[in-house]
Design a protein around this motif. Structure first.
Motif, PDB file in Angstrom:
ATOM      1  N   LEU A  70     -59.040 -62.583   0.353  1.00 33.03           N
ATOM      2  CA  LEU A  70     -60.131 -62.313  -0.583  1.00 33.03           C
ATOM      3  C   LEU A  70     -60.621 -60.872  -0.469  1.00 33.03           C
ATOM      4  O   LEU A  70     -60.957 -60.241  -1.479  1.00 33.03           O
ATOM      5  N   ALA A  71     -60.656 -60.336   0.734  1.00 29.78           N
ATOM      6  CA  ALA A  71     -61.070 -58.943   0.925  1.00 29.78           C
ATOM      7  C   ALA A  71     -60.081 -57.985   0.264  1.00 29.78           C
ATOM      8  O   ALA A  71     -60.479 -56.992  -0.346  1.00 29.78           O
ATOM      9  N   ILE A  72     -58.793 -58.296   0.366  1.00 33.99           N
ATOM     10  CA  ILE A  72     -57.784 -57.460  -0.292  1.00 33.99           C
ATOM     11  C   ILE A  72     -57.965 -57.519  -1.802  1.00 33.99           C
ATOM     12  O   ILE A  72     -57.874 -56.496  -2.497  1.00 33.99           O
ATOM     13  N   MET A  73     -58.252 -58.701  -2.316  1.00 38.18           N
ATOM     14  CA  MET A  73     -58.499 -58.835  -3.755  1.00 38.18           C
ATOM     15  C   MET A  73     -59.698 -57.992  -4.176  1.00 38.18           C
ATOM     16  O   MET A  73     -59.684 -57.362  -5.246  1.00 38.18           O
ATOM     17  N   GLU A  74     -60.726 -57.970  -3.349  1.00 39.26           N
ATOM     18  CA  GLU A  74     -61.919 -57.159  -3.653  1.00 39.26           C
ATOM     19  C   GLU A  74     -61.562 -55.684  -3.736  1.00 39.26           C
ATOM     20  O   GLU A  74     -61.979 -54.974  -4.652  1.00 39.26           O
ATOM     21  N   VAL A  75     -60.755 -55.227  -2.794  1.00 36.05           N
ATOM     22  CA  VAL A  75     -60.378 -53.813  -2.764  1.00 36.05           C
ATOM     23  C   VAL A  75     -59.448 -53.475  -3.923  1.00 36.05           C
ATOM     24  O   VAL A  75     -59.596 -52.434  -4.569  1.00 36.05           O
ATOM     25  N   GLU A  76     -58.496 -54.344  -4.188  1.00 35.46           N
ATOM     26  CA  GLU A  76     -57.493 -54.059  -5.216  1.00 35.46           C
ATOM     27  C   GLU A  76     -58.058 -54.102  -6.633  1.00 35.46           C
ATOM     28  O   GLU A  76     -57.722 -53.264  -7.460  1.00 35.46           O
ATOM     29  N   SER A  77     -58.871 -55.112  -6.939  1.00 35.72           N
ATOM     30  CA  SER A  77     -59.281 -55.266  -8.338  1.00 35.72           C
ATOM     31  C   SER A  77     -60.739 -55.655  -8.512  1.00 35.72           C
ATOM     32  O   SER A  77     -61.237 -55.642  -9.633  1.00 35.72           O
ATOM     33  N   GLY A  78     -61.394 -56.068  -7.441  1.00 35.89           N
ATOM     34  CA  GLY A  78     -62.745 -56.578  -7.564  1.00 35.89           C
ATOM     35  C   GLY A  78     -62.792 -57.898  -8.310  1.00 35.89           C
ATOM     36  O   GLY A  78     -63.850 -58.369  -8.686  1.00 35.89           O
ATOM     37  N   GLY A  79     -61.599 -58.482  -8.552  1.00 31.71           N
ATOM     38  CA  GLY A  79     -61.533 -59.750  -9.275  1.00 31.71           C
ATOM     39  C   GLY A  79     -61.785 -59.611 -10.759  1.00 31.71           C
ATOM     40  O   GLY A  79     -61.997 -60.592 -11.453  1.00 31.71           O
ATOM     41  N   ARG A  80     -61.760 -58.373 -11.261  1.00 39.74           N
ATOM     42  CA  ARG A  80     -62.133 -58.135 -12.663  1.00 39.74           C
ATOM     43  C   ARG A  80     -60.952 -57.931 -13.603  1.00 39.74           C
ATOM     44  O   ARG A  80     -61.142 -57.717 -14.789  1.00 39.74           O
ATOM     45  N   VAL A  81     -59.724 -57.934 -13.086  1.00 38.70           N
ATOM     46  CA  VAL A  81     -58.550 -57.811 -13.953  1.00 38.70           C
ATOM     47  C   VAL A  81     -57.624 -58.990 -13.684  1.00 38.70           C
ATOM     48  O   VAL A  81     -57.694 -59.601 -12.618  1.00 38.70           O
ATOM     49  N   PRO A  82     -56.762 -59.321 -14.623  1.00 37.95           N
ATOM     50  CA  PRO A  82     -55.902 -60.488 -14.431  1.00 37.95           C
ATOM     51  C   PRO A  82     -54.999 -60.400 -13.190  1.00 37.95           C
ATOM     52  O   PRO A  82     -54.786 -61.386 -12.506  1.00 37.95           O
ATOM     53  N   ASP A  83     -54.469 -59.226 -12.904  1.00 40.67           N
ATOM     54  CA  ASP A  83     -53.602 -59.047 -11.737  1.00 40.67           C
ATOM     55  C   ASP A  83     -54.488 -58.717 -10.531  1.00 40.67           C
ATOM     56  O   ASP A  83     -54.592 -57.575 -10.103  1.00 40.67           O
ATOM     57  N   VAL A  84     -55.132 -59.738  -9.981  1.00 38.54           N
ATOM     58  CA  VAL A  84     -56.174 -59.533  -8.975  1.00 38.54           C
ATOM     59  C   VAL A  84     -55.678 -58.875  -7.695  1.00 38.54           C
ATOM     60  O   VAL A  84     -56.454 -58.253  -6.984  1.00 38.54           O
ATOM     61  N   MET A  85     -54.396 -59.005  -7.385  1.00 38.78           N
ATOM     62  CA  MET A  85     -53.840 -58.370  -6.188  1.00 38.78           C
ATOM     63  C   MET A  85     -53.132 -57.052  -6.517  1.00 38.78           C
ATOM     64  O   MET A  85     -52.616 -56.396  -5.639  1.00 38.78           O
ATOM     65  N   GLN A  86     -53.110 -56.689  -7.787  1.00 41.75           N
ATOM     66  CA  GLN A  86     -52.476 -55.454  -8.249  1.00 41.75           C
ATOM     67  C   GLN A  86     -51.040 -55.340  -7.725  1.00 41.75           C
ATOM     68  O   GLN A  86     -50.630 -54.320  -7.190  1.00 41.75           O
ATOM     69  N   CYS A  87     -50.267 -56.410  -7.896  1.00 37.04           N
ATOM     70  CA  CYS A  87     -48.910 -56.426  -7.345  1.00 37.04           C
ATOM     71  C   CYS A  87     -47.827 -56.449  -8.418  1.00 37.04           C
ATOM     72  O   CYS A  87     -46.647 -56.498  -8.096  1.00 37.04           O
ATOM     73  N   SER A  88     -48.191 -56.382  -9.691  1.00 34.44           N
ATOM     74  CA  SER A  88     -47.167 -56.418 -10.738  1.00 34.44           C
ATOM     75  C   SER A  88     -46.221 -55.223 -10.630  1.00 34.44           C
ATOM     76  O   SER A  88     -45.018 -55.362 -10.832  1.00 34.44           O
ATOM     77  N   GLU A  89     -46.754 -54.050 -10.273  1.00 33.34           N
ATOM     78  CA  GLU A  89     -45.925 -52.854 -10.161  1.00 33.34           C
ATOM     79  C   GLU A  89     -44.879 -52.996  -9.058  1.00 33.34           C
ATOM     80  O   GLU A  89     -43.774 -52.463  -9.160  1.00 33.34           O
ATOM     81  N   SER A  90     -45.218 -53.730  -7.992  1.00 36.23           N
ATOM     82  CA  SER A  90     -44.258 -53.891  -6.901  1.00 36.23           C
ATOM     83  C   SER A  90     -43.077 -54.769  -7.307  1.00 36.23           C
ATOM     84  O   SER A  90     -42.037 -54.761  -6.663  1.00 36.23           O
ATOM     85  N   LEU A  91     -43.240 -55.521  -8.399  1.00 34.66           N
ATOM     86  CA  LEU A  91     -42.146 -56.338  -8.936  1.00 34.66           C
ATOM     87  C   LEU A  91     -41.417 -55.618 -10.073  1.00 34.66           C
ATOM     88  O   LEU A  91     -40.550 -56.184 -10.722  1.00 34.66           O
ATOM     89  N   GLY A  92     -41.799 -54.362 -10.322  1.00 38.97           N
ATOM     90  CA  GLY A  92     -41.177 -53.587 -11.390  1.00 38.97           C
ATOM     91  C   GLY A  92     -41.736 -53.901 -12.761  1.00 38.97           C
ATOM     92  O   GLY A  92     -41.142 -53.540 -13.776  1.00 38.97           O
ATOM     93  N   LEU A  93     -42.862 -54.566 -12.810  1.00 40.86           N
ATOM     94  CA  LEU A  93     -43.503 -54.928 -14.075  1.00 40.86           C
ATOM     95  C   LEU A  93     -44.568 -53.898 -14.439  1.00 40.86           C
ATOM     96  O   LEU A  93     -45.045 -53.158 -13.577  1.00 40.86           O
ATOM     97  N   PRO A  94     -44.983 -53.861 -15.704  1.00 43.02           N
ATOM     98  CA  PRO A  94     -46.073 -52.957 -16.083  1.00 43.02           C
ATOM     99  C   PRO A  94     -47.370 -53.349 -15.354  1.00 43.02           C
ATOM    100  O   PRO A  94     -47.558 -54.514 -14.991  1.00 43.02           O
ATOM    101  N   PRO A  95     -48.272 -52.395 -15.135  1.00 44.26           N
ATOM    102  CA  PRO A  95     -49.542 -52.694 -14.468  1.00 44.26           C
ATOM    103  C   PRO A  95     -50.309 -53.818 -15.162  1.00 44.26           C
ATOM    104  O   PRO A  95     -50.312 -53.920 -16.387  1.00 44.26           O
ATOM    105  N   ASN A  96     -50.907 -54.653 -14.362  1.00 46.14           N
ATOM    106  CA  ASN A  96     -51.741 -55.769 -14.821  1.00 46.14           C
ATOM    107  C   ASN A  96     -51.014 -56.751 -15.739  1.00 46.14           C
ATOM    108  O   ASN A  96     -51.602 -57.342 -16.639  1.00 46.14           O
ATOM    109  N   SER A  97     -49.719 -56.925 -15.514  1.00 46.95           N
ATOM    110  CA  SER A  97     -48.979 -57.877 -16.343  1.00 46.95           C
ATOM    111  C   SER A  97     -48.925 -59.276 -15.737  1.00 46.95           C
ATOM    112  O   SER A  97     -48.502 -60.212 -16.402  1.00 46.95           O
TER     113      SER A  97
END
Length: 102
Positions: A70-97
């Motif tokens: 949960l703390a990582i989620m807070e740092v990454e997105s604050g829970g305010r975007v769909p990709d709460v862990m901001q990990c789409s880019e690590s899968l080669g996907l567009p941001p917040n996909s």
């Protein structure tokens, strides 16, 4: 006279140390009121994902890391975007996909 002066300084040094210790303890407990879930200080936006995090933490037997996730989620997105862990880019996907499951 020198003996009394040393005793006087030692007494006030000890008294000052004790007062400082008490002040630090009181201040630390005042800050506890702002913490959620046993020391976790995250937004309500992130806390709404707690049941989902708990579900998968149980599934993968990592329940002791729920607050860290949960703390990582807070740092990454604050829970305010769909990709709460901001990990789409690590899968080669567009941001917040990535979106959380319903």
């Amino acid at each position: 006279m020198k003996k009394y002066l040393i005793g006087f300084v030692a007494f006030y040094f000890t008294l000052f140390s004790l007062v400082l210790f008490v002040i630090l303890i009181v201040e630390e407990h005042k800050n506890d009121d702002n913490l959620i879930g046993g020391g976790l200080n995250v937004s309500q936006d992130v806390l709404k994902y707690r049941p989902l995090v708990e579900k998968y933490a149980r599934e993968y037997d990592i329940e002791e890391y729920i607050n860290y996730i949960l703390a990582i989620m807070e740092v990454e997105s604050g829970g305010r975007v769909p990709d709460v862990m901001q990990c789409s880019e690590s899968l080669g996907l567009p941001p917040n996909s990535l979106e959380p499951e319903p």
